[in-house]
Motif scaffolding. Structure first.
Motif, PDB file in Angstrom:
ATOM      1  N   THR A  77       0.831  -1.208   0.000  1.00 32.14           N
ATOM      2  CA  THR A  77       0.000   0.000   0.000  1.00 32.14           C
ATOM      3  C   THR A  77       0.861   1.251   0.000  1.00 32.14           C
ATOM      4  N   LEU A  78       1.889   1.257   0.798  1.00 27.57           N
ATOM      5  CA  LEU A  78       2.794   2.409   0.846  1.00 27.57           C
ATOM      6  C   LEU A  78       3.536   2.594  -0.474  1.00 27.57           C
ATOM      7  N   ASP A  79       3.898   1.481  -1.106  1.00 26.62           N
ATOM      8  CA  ASP A  79       4.551   1.581  -2.403  1.00 26.62           C
ATOM      9  C   ASP A  79       3.597   2.159  -3.445  1.00 26.62           C
ATOM     10  N   SER A  80       2.313   1.806  -3.351  1.00 29.80           N
ATOM     11  CA  SER A  80       1.327   2.368  -4.265  1.00 29.80           C
ATOM     12  C   SER A  80       1.157   3.872  -4.047  1.00 29.80           C
ATOM     13  N   LEU A  81       1.166   4.289  -2.768  1.00 30.65           N
ATOM     14  CA  LEU A  81       1.089   5.717  -2.474  1.00 30.65           C
ATOM     15  C   LEU A  81       2.291   6.469  -3.035  1.00 30.65           C
ATOM     16  N   PHE A  82       3.461   5.857  -2.928  1.00 32.88           N
ATOM     17  CA  PHE A  82       4.663   6.478  -3.476  1.00 32.88           C
ATOM     18  C   PHE A  82       4.525   6.708  -4.976  1.00 32.88           C
ATOM     19  N   GLN A  84       1.686   6.946  -6.765  1.00 31.42           N
ATOM     20  CA  GLN A  84       0.648   7.930  -7.063  1.00 31.42           C
ATOM     21  C   GLN A  84       1.122   9.353  -6.775  1.00 31.42           C
ATOM     22  N   LEU A  85       1.788   9.548  -5.629  1.00 30.50           N
ATOM     23  CA  LEU A  85       2.251  10.890  -5.277  1.00 30.50           C
ATOM     24  C   LEU A  85       3.359  11.359  -6.215  1.00 30.50           C
ATOM     25  N   THR A  86       4.197  10.455  -6.654  1.00 25.14           N
ATOM     26  CA  THR A  86       5.238  10.826  -7.610  1.00 25.14           C
ATOM     27  C   THR A  86       4.623  11.260  -8.940  1.00 25.14           C
ATOM     28  N   GLY A  87       3.581  10.542  -9.366  1.00 31.40           N
ATOM     29  CA  GLY A  87       2.895  10.924 -10.600  1.00 31.40           C
ATOM     30  C   GLY A  87       2.262  12.295 -10.487  1.00 31.40           C
ATOM     31  N   ARG A  88       1.635  12.585  -9.357  1.00 34.25           N
ATOM     32  CA  ARG A  88       1.034  13.910  -9.178  1.00 34.25           C
ATOM     33  C   ARG A  88       2.100  15.004  -9.157  1.00 34.25           C
ATOM     34  N   ALA A  89       3.251  14.695  -8.563  1.00 31.52           N
ATOM     35  CA  ALA A  89       4.325  15.692  -8.537  1.00 31.52           C
ATOM     36  C   ALA A  89       4.814  16.005  -9.945  1.00 31.52           C
ATOM     37  N   LEU A  90       4.936  14.990 -10.777  1.00 30.17           N
ATOM     38  CA  LEU A  90       5.410  15.210 -12.145  1.00 30.17           C
ATOM     39  C   LEU A  90       4.381  15.954 -12.995  1.00 30.17           C
ATOM     40  N   ARG A  91       3.111  15.774 -12.667  1.00 26.44           N
ATOM     41  CA  ARG A  91       2.061  16.463 -13.436  1.00 26.44           C
ATOM     42  C   ARG A  91       1.780  17.862 -12.918  1.00 26.44           C
ATOM     43  N   GLN A  93       2.004  21.716 -12.248  1.00 22.39           N
ATOM     44  CA  GLN A  93       2.462  22.833 -13.067  1.00 22.39           C
ATOM     45  C   GLN A  93       3.207  23.884 -12.251  1.00 22.39           C
ATOM     46  N   GLN A  94       3.168  23.750 -10.957  1.00 23.32           N
ATOM     47  CA  GLN A  94       3.818  24.723 -10.083  1.00 23.32           C
ATOM     48  C   GLN A  94       4.914  24.039  -9.263  1.00 23.32           C
ATOM     49  N   ARG A  95       5.902  24.858  -8.918  1.00 22.87           N
ATOM     50  CA  ARG A  95       7.019  24.308  -8.166  1.00 22.87           C
ATOM     51  C   ARG A  95       6.611  23.903  -6.755  1.00 22.87           C
ATOM     52  N   ASP A  96       5.735  24.683  -6.125  1.00 27.34           N
ATOM     53  CA  ASP A  96       5.301  24.356  -4.771  1.00 27.34           C
ATOM     54  C   ASP A  96       4.582  23.011  -4.750  1.00 27.34           C
ATOM     55  N   GLY A  97       3.730  22.772  -5.761  1.00 28.62           N
ATOM     56  CA  GLY A  97       3.044  21.493  -5.824  1.00 28.62           C
ATOM     57  C   GLY A  97       3.998  20.344  -6.062  1.00 28.62           C
ATOM     58  N   LEU A  98       5.003  20.576  -6.895  1.00 24.82           N
ATOM     59  CA  LEU A  98       6.003  19.542  -7.151  1.00 24.82           C
ATOM     60  C   LEU A  98       6.740  19.157  -5.870  1.00 24.82           C
ATOM     61  N   GLU A  99       7.193  20.156  -5.132  1.00 24.87           N
ATOM     62  CA  GLU A  99       7.938  19.874  -3.898  1.00 24.87           C
ATOM     63  C   GLU A  99       7.049  19.216  -2.846  1.00 24.87           C
ATOM     64  N   SER A 100       5.799  19.654  -2.749  1.00 23.10           N
ATOM     65  CA  SER A 100       4.889  19.102  -1.744  1.00 23.10           C
ATOM     66  C   SER A 100       4.585  17.627  -2.019  1.00 23.10           C
ATOM     67  N   TYR A 101       4.251  17.319  -3.256  1.00 21.29           N
ATOM     68  CA  TYR A 101       3.935  15.928  -3.599  1.00 21.29           C
ATOM     69  C   TYR A 101       5.175  15.023  -3.497  1.00 21.29           C
ATOM     70  N   ARG A 103       7.707  15.449  -1.527  1.00 18.59           N
ATOM     71  CA  ARG A 103       8.005  15.250  -0.111  1.00 18.59           C
ATOM     72  C   ARG A 103       7.137  14.139   0.473  1.00 18.59           C
ATOM     73  N   LEU A 104       5.852  14.150   0.136  1.00 19.73           N
ATOM     74  CA  LEU A 104       4.957  13.089   0.614  1.00 19.73           C
ATOM     75  C   LEU A 104       5.316  11.744  -0.023  1.00 19.73           C
ATOM     76  N   ALA A 105       5.713  11.779  -1.288  1.00 22.13           N
ATOM     77  CA  ALA A 105       6.072  10.535  -1.961  1.00 22.13           C
ATOM     78  C   ALA A 105       7.293   9.888  -1.306  1.00 22.13           C
ATOM     79  N   LEU A 106       8.285  10.692  -0.973  1.00 16.53           N
ATOM     80  CA  LEU A 106       9.493  10.151  -0.341  1.00 16.53           C
ATOM     81  C   LEU A 106       9.209   9.651   1.080  1.00 16.53           C
ATOM     82  N   LYS A 107       8.275  10.291   1.766  1.00 18.48           N
ATOM     83  CA  LYS A 107       7.876   9.787   3.085  1.00 18.48           C
ATOM     84  C   LYS A 107       7.215   8.416   2.962  1.00 18.48           C
TER      85      LYS A 107
END
Length: 207
Positions: A77-82, A84-91, A93-101, A103-107
């Motif tokens: 489950t945690l690997d799946s979250l990683f 999904q969050l990585t995909g959202r970070a790559l999509r 359009q803003q730098r703040d969103g990239l860093e936020s997603y 950060r959650l993905a790496l956690k």
């Protein structure tokens, strides 16, 4: 939950005491959360408590199948979250969103790693060796900031000097001249009586 929970009374217990005893058990507290989340549908809370008790009894008897399955499922489950969050970070359009997603993905990735590590230690526990350290060296006593060696060490420090005195005689003392002993006086007397006269003195005596 309390309306559906079936509780058996023990000898001398009141219904309120029996309800408090069962409601505070780990199995009942977990069942309350599971039933309240509505993830299990319309299920009897008593059945959930009984199932949790069976799983707890299995663990107490050394059967770790259920915890191992749970940890592995959580890691997935945690690997799946990683992912999904990585995909959202790559999509994003803003730098703040990239860093936020990210950060959650790496956690989530770190939690997945920790979960797998716990699973590995559960299946193959690490051997802990207790080694008793022995202090073989001489003990040193410290009093008021001064290091004081033991008596055995101080005695051994004097031993080389005493050995040199025995082998090579008394140490030379150049600070004072010692007085002649009795043996030196006797040698001086013998030397005065038997000393040969010089030729010059003998001739002058005959004249």
């Amino acid at each position: 939950m309390t309306d559906k929970l079936k509780v058996s009374l023990r000898d001398g217990e009141t219904p309120s005491q029996a309800m408090a005893r069962v409601a505070l058990t780990p199995e009942c507290l977990s069942a309350a959360v599971l039933v309240d989340s509505k993830m299990m549908g319309d299920v009897d809370v008593t059945e959930v408590v009984d199932e949790l008790r069976r799983q707890t009894a299995a663990i107490n008897n050394g059967d770790l199948t259920r915890p191992e399955d749970m940890l592995l499922a959580q890691a997935h489950t945690l690997d799946s979250l990683f992912a999904q969050l990585t995909g959202r970070a790559l999509r994003s359009q803003q730098r703040d969103g990239l860093e936020s997603y990210m950060r959650l993905a790496l956690k989530a990735q770190n939690q997945a790693r920790a979960t797998l590590q716990t699973l590995a230690e559960l299946k193959a526990p690490r051997q802990v060796a207790f080694v008793q350290q022995a202090n073989i060296g001489n003990q040193v006593q410290v009093n008021n900031g001064t290091i004081r060696q033991p008596a055995r060490t101080r005695k051994s420090a004097k031993a080389p000097n005493e050995l040199l005195e025995v082998e090579h005689g008394e140490r030379l003392d150049t600070r004072a001249t010692g007085s002649a002993g009795g043996a030196d006086s006797a040698v001086a007397t013998v030397e005065a009586e038997h000393r040969a006269q010089k030729p010059g003195r003998k001739g002058r005596g005959r004249a």
